[in-house]
Write an enzyme that holds these catalytic residues in place. Structure first.
Site, short mmCIF file in Angstrom:
data_model
loop_
_atom_site.label_atom_id
_atom_site.label_comp_id
_atom_site.label_asym_id
_atom_site.label_seq_id
_atom_site.Cartn_x
_atom_site.Cartn_y
_atom_site.Cartn_z
N ASP A 49 30.18 24.65 10.70
CA ASP A 49 29.39 23.45 11.05
C ASP A 49 28.74 23.65 12.43
O ASP A 49 27.97 22.80 12.89
CB ASP A 49 30.22 22.17 10.98
CG ASP A 49 31.38 22.14 11.95
OD1 ASP A 49 31.65 23.17 12.62
OD2 ASP A 49 32.03 21.08 12.07
N ASP A 88 32.93 25.25 6.33
CA ASP A 88 33.47 24.19 7.18
C ASP A 88 33.29 22.83 6.52
O ASP A 88 32.22 22.52 6.00
CB ASP A 88 32.73 24.16 8.52
CG ASP A 88 33.55 24.72 9.65
OD1 ASP A 88 34.79 24.72 9.55
OD2 ASP A 88 32.94 25.16 10.65
N LYS A 118 37.30 25.20 5.43
CA LYS A 118 38.02 25.18 6.71
C LYS A 118 38.04 23.75 7.24
O LYS A 118 37.02 23.07 7.22
CB LYS A 118 37.36 26.12 7.72
CG LYS A 118 37.99 26.04 9.11
CD LYS A 118 37.61 27.23 9.98
CE LYS A 118 36.27 27.14 10.63
NZ LYS A 118 36.06 26.00 11.55
N GLU A 120 39.27 21.38 10.59
CA GLU A 120 39.85 21.21 11.92
C GLU A 120 41.04 20.27 11.76
O GLU A 120 40.91 19.21 11.15
CB GLU A 120 38.81 20.66 12.89
CG GLU A 120 37.70 21.66 13.15
CD GLU A 120 36.69 21.20 14.20
OE1 GLU A 120 36.98 20.28 14.97
OE2 GLU A 120 35.59 21.79 14.23
N GLU A 183 40.95 28.77 17.98
CA GLU A 183 39.77 28.79 18.85
C GLU A 183 40.17 28.48 20.29
O GLU A 183 40.79 27.43 20.58
CB GLU A 183 38.73 27.77 18.36
CG GLU A 183 37.50 27.73 19.26
CD GLU A 183 36.29 27.03 18.65
OE1 GLU A 183 36.37 26.55 17.51
OE2 GLU A 183 35.26 26.97 19.35
#
Ligand code: KIV
Length: 266
Positions: A49, A88, A118, A120, A183
């Site tokens: 993203d 994402d 994916k 977050e 990250e």
């Protein structure tokens, strides 16, 4: 229909950790670049993203929509023959519960040729991860700096809570994630997490102790405006090469030396 032998599937991707083989992953948002990246033999491509900033020129990733992710993922999925393609899930596409997350993540598998999503991760995403995995949707869990939480974090900062990161990574594996993206966390913490879980860790700004690395391709190619980020490395200065090439074209048109005889039909 069987999967071609050279295609990196989720099980093949996961098996690379046990085999001690480093995993290479890069971002792509369109057919042309995805095809080129795939031809190099890298194992995974992320339709990130980050396209909100890199392609759309927005200040952060928050405005990116599910429809936009599908639009880009469809092009990338169609281009790629070898790499595993992970997509994402954008902000607010999986936060309203398992039903919403399954519907949106399901679109990735139904409408694109990509193989995984994916997310977050916050604590409530563990339930979502488990639900997606039980539906047959492979999940990569993203910890550390989470750009979708930029306003809560107060900026793009290194995540340093070792205990939290370690516990989160173990929980993500237990929930069924096939891989963990880390990250901007300290290198020693990333190394410790990589040793604590049996699924591959993919680092960006997390040091060499991860099982693999991901970069935003535009950073690697020197196409990002401004100075290179601390965790990134520009392997070529495409900004300069493009400006130089376009400048030559501009001058040749103005001087009437392009098109020449070779580019002109009789
Ligand atoms: O969106 C993205 O590009 C990412 C990075 C971590 C590579 O998530």
């Amino acid at each position: 229909m069987s999967t071609p032998d050279r295609q990196i599937t989720v099980p093949k991707f996961s098996a690379m950790k046990a085999a001690g083989r480093k995993i290479t992953m890069l971002t792509a948002y369109d057919y042309t670049l995805a095809r080129l990246l795939d031809s190099t033999g890298i194992e995974a491509i992320l339709v990130g993203d980050s396209l909100g900033m890199v392609v759309q020129g927005r200040p952060n990733t928050l405005p990116v929509t599910m429809d936009e992710m599908i639009y880009h993922a469809e092009m990338v999925g169609r281009a790629v023959q070898h790499a595993l393609v992970v997509v994402d899930m954008p902000f607010l596409s999986y936060h309203l519960g398992v039903h919403q997350a399954t519907e949106n993540a399901g679109r990735v598998l139904k409408e694109t040729q990509c193989q995984a999503v994916k997310l977050e991760q916050g604590p409530q995403q563990l339930e979502v991860t488990a639900a997606l995995v039980s539906t047959g949707i492979p999940v990569m869990a993203h910890y550390g700096l989470r750009p979708q939480s930029i306003h809560q974090l107060g900026g793009y900062r290194v995540a340093r809570d070792r205990e939290r990161l370690l516990a989160d990574a173990v929980a993500a594996e237990e929930a069924g994630a096939f891989s963990i993206l880390l990250e901007c966390i300290p290198g020693d913490v990333a190394r410790e997490i990589s040793a604590a879980v049996s699924i591959p860790t993919i680092g960006i700004g997390a040091g060499v102790g991860c099982d693999g690395q991901v970069l935003v391709t535009h950073d690697l190619l020197g196409m990002t405006p401004g100075p290179t980020l601390r965790h990134a490395k520009a392997y070529v200065d495409l900004n300069a090469l493009i400006v130089e090439a376009v400048g030559r074209y501009r001058d040749e048109v103005r001087e009437s030396t392009f098109p020449g005889a070779e580019q002109t039909f009789d």
